[in-house]
Enzyme design. Sequence first.
Site, PDB file in Angstrom:
ATOM      1  N   ARG A  22      23.865 -68.227 -34.195  1.00  0.00           N
ATOM      2  CA  ARG A  22      24.340 -68.792 -35.494  1.00  0.00           C
ATOM      3  C   ARG A  22      25.329 -69.940 -35.268  1.00  0.00           C
ATOM      4  NH1 ARG A  22      20.048 -66.137 -37.588  1.00  0.00           N
ATOM      5  NH2 ARG A  22      20.411 -63.942 -37.954  1.00  0.00           N
ATOM      6  N   ASP A 245      16.248 -60.676 -29.342  1.00  0.00           N
ATOM      7  CA  ASP A 245      16.164 -61.276 -30.676  1.00  0.00           C
ATOM      8  C   ASP A 245      17.457 -60.967 -31.450  1.00  0.00           C
ATOM      9  OD1 ASP A 245      15.209 -62.748 -32.762  1.00  0.00           O
ATOM     10  OD2 ASP A 245      13.597 -61.371 -33.317  1.00  0.00           O
ATOM     11  N   HIS A 249      23.807 -60.698 -38.999  1.00  0.00           N
ATOM     12  CA  HIS A 249      24.062 -61.073 -40.397  1.00  0.00           C
ATOM     13  C   HIS A 249      25.380 -60.403 -40.773  1.00  0.00           C
ATOM     14  CE1 HIS A 249      20.089 -62.817 -40.918  1.00  0.00           C
ATOM     15  NE2 HIS A 249      19.574 -61.754 -40.327  1.00  0.00           N
ATOM     16  N   GLY A 264      17.061 -58.740 -39.321  1.00  0.00           N
ATOM     17  CA  GLY A 264      17.627 -59.081 -38.011  1.00  0.00           C
ATOM     18  C   GLY A 264      18.509 -57.960 -37.493  1.00  0.00           C
TER      19      GLY A 264
END
Length: 374
Positions: A22, A245, A249, A264
Site C-alpha cells: 500500500r 498475497d 485493509h 485481502g
Amino acid sequence: MRGCEEADLILPGMIDLHVHMRGLNQRHKGDWRSESLAALSGGVTVVADMPNNVPKIDSREKLDMKTEEAKRESYVDFLLYTAFPYLDERSYVIGIKIYPEDMYEDLNPVFKRASEMGKEVVVHAEDPLILKEAERVFDVKEHNRARPELAEKIAVDRVIPLARRHGTKLRIAHSTLPYTLAAVSEAKAEGMEVKAEVTPHHLLYSPSDADSLGSLFKVNPPIRDTGEKLLGMVRAGFADFLVTDHAPHSPEEKSKGYEEMPSGIPWLDALTPFLVQCVEEGKLPYRILSMYSANPALHLGLRRGSLVPGNLADLVILKRERWTLKKEELHTKARASPIEGKELKWKVSKVFIRGELAFHDGPVISEGFGVPAL
Ligand code: DOR
Ligand code: ZN
Ligand code: ZN
C-alpha cells in the site's frame, strides 16, 4: 557460528514475490514502514510489490513516486510490478500485473513488449465475464462460493497461448486449482517459461474455515474446497513459488458488512516461524521453504535467498521458543493475521540483510534501509 545457540535454525532470507504494501493514497491500510516491518519481523528480506495502488502504477511518474516512498520507508529490500499497460525498463521492475478488468483489453502488445524486455507477465487469473455472470446466480455473502473455478480456468486458457505466441515469461498469481498447476506443467513441458504461485491460505484452509474466520478470509481468488488436492500437487513439485498475497485493509474497512468489505489477508508478521511449524507438523512439505526463498532467488538471478557460496547474506535465524502472537505485537496496519492468537514454537531471533544485522529481537536498522533488490 558466533552469536548462535544450539537450538537455532538458520534459513535463507525469505523472498515474497507477491505482496501489497500500500502507501501512496492508501496509507490508512498500510505503508512501507508498517508492512515492511511486518515482513522483517516475519523473516522476509525481499518483497515484490503489486501495482494496484491508488493511484495505480501505470506511468513512469507514478512509478517514481512509489519508488521514492519505498526507498524512504522500507526496512526490507524490494522489487516492483507495473500496472497494465505500462512497462518499465528498470531492473527492479520485474514485470507487469494483469488484473481481471484488463483481461478483455488487447493483451498482445503487452505480452510482446514484456517478451522483448525480458520481463514477466503476472496474471490474476479470474475471467471478469464469468465473475459477473456468477454474481447474478450466487449470494455475494457466499463469497467463497460465488467466484467459480471456471473463471480461473478460462483466464488460464486465455493467457498461456498469448505467452506461447510471443515467447513471454508468464506467471499465474495465487493459483487455486489443480487444473491451473497441470496447465502450467504442460506449458513447461513444451519449453515455455510459465510459473505458478500458490498461497498459504489456498493450501491450508477450506471454505468452512473461511466462514468461521469471517472477514479476515474474504479474499480473491476465494478459498475453495480444492486445498487438499492443490497441496498434493505442491508436494509433487507442481508449483514454483509460495507467495502470501499480503493484502492489508484497515480494521474499520474489514468490519463493514460482508458485501462492502474489501478482500485481502494480511500475512507477513511471524510468517517464517509459522511456515517452519507447518513443515514440522507435516501440514506443508519441506519444499515450501525453498519455494519461498531459493526458487524466487534463482528465478530472478537474485544473489539472495539461496545458500550458494559467494552470495550476499540474507539470513534468518529462528530460536526455539513457545509464544503466542498477540494483536498488539502485529506490525501490519491491518491489526489482524491468520496467525494471531496461535501458539508458535519458533520465534525470529535475527535477520541479516546484505550481510548486515537488520533485526535482533526487534529491528536494529532504521526505515529506509531497504533498497531495490535488483
Ligand atoms: O484479495 C485480494 N486482495 N485479491 C486481490 O487480487 C487484490 C488484493 C488487494 O489488493 O487487496
Ligand atoms: Zn491478485
Ligand atoms: Zn495480490
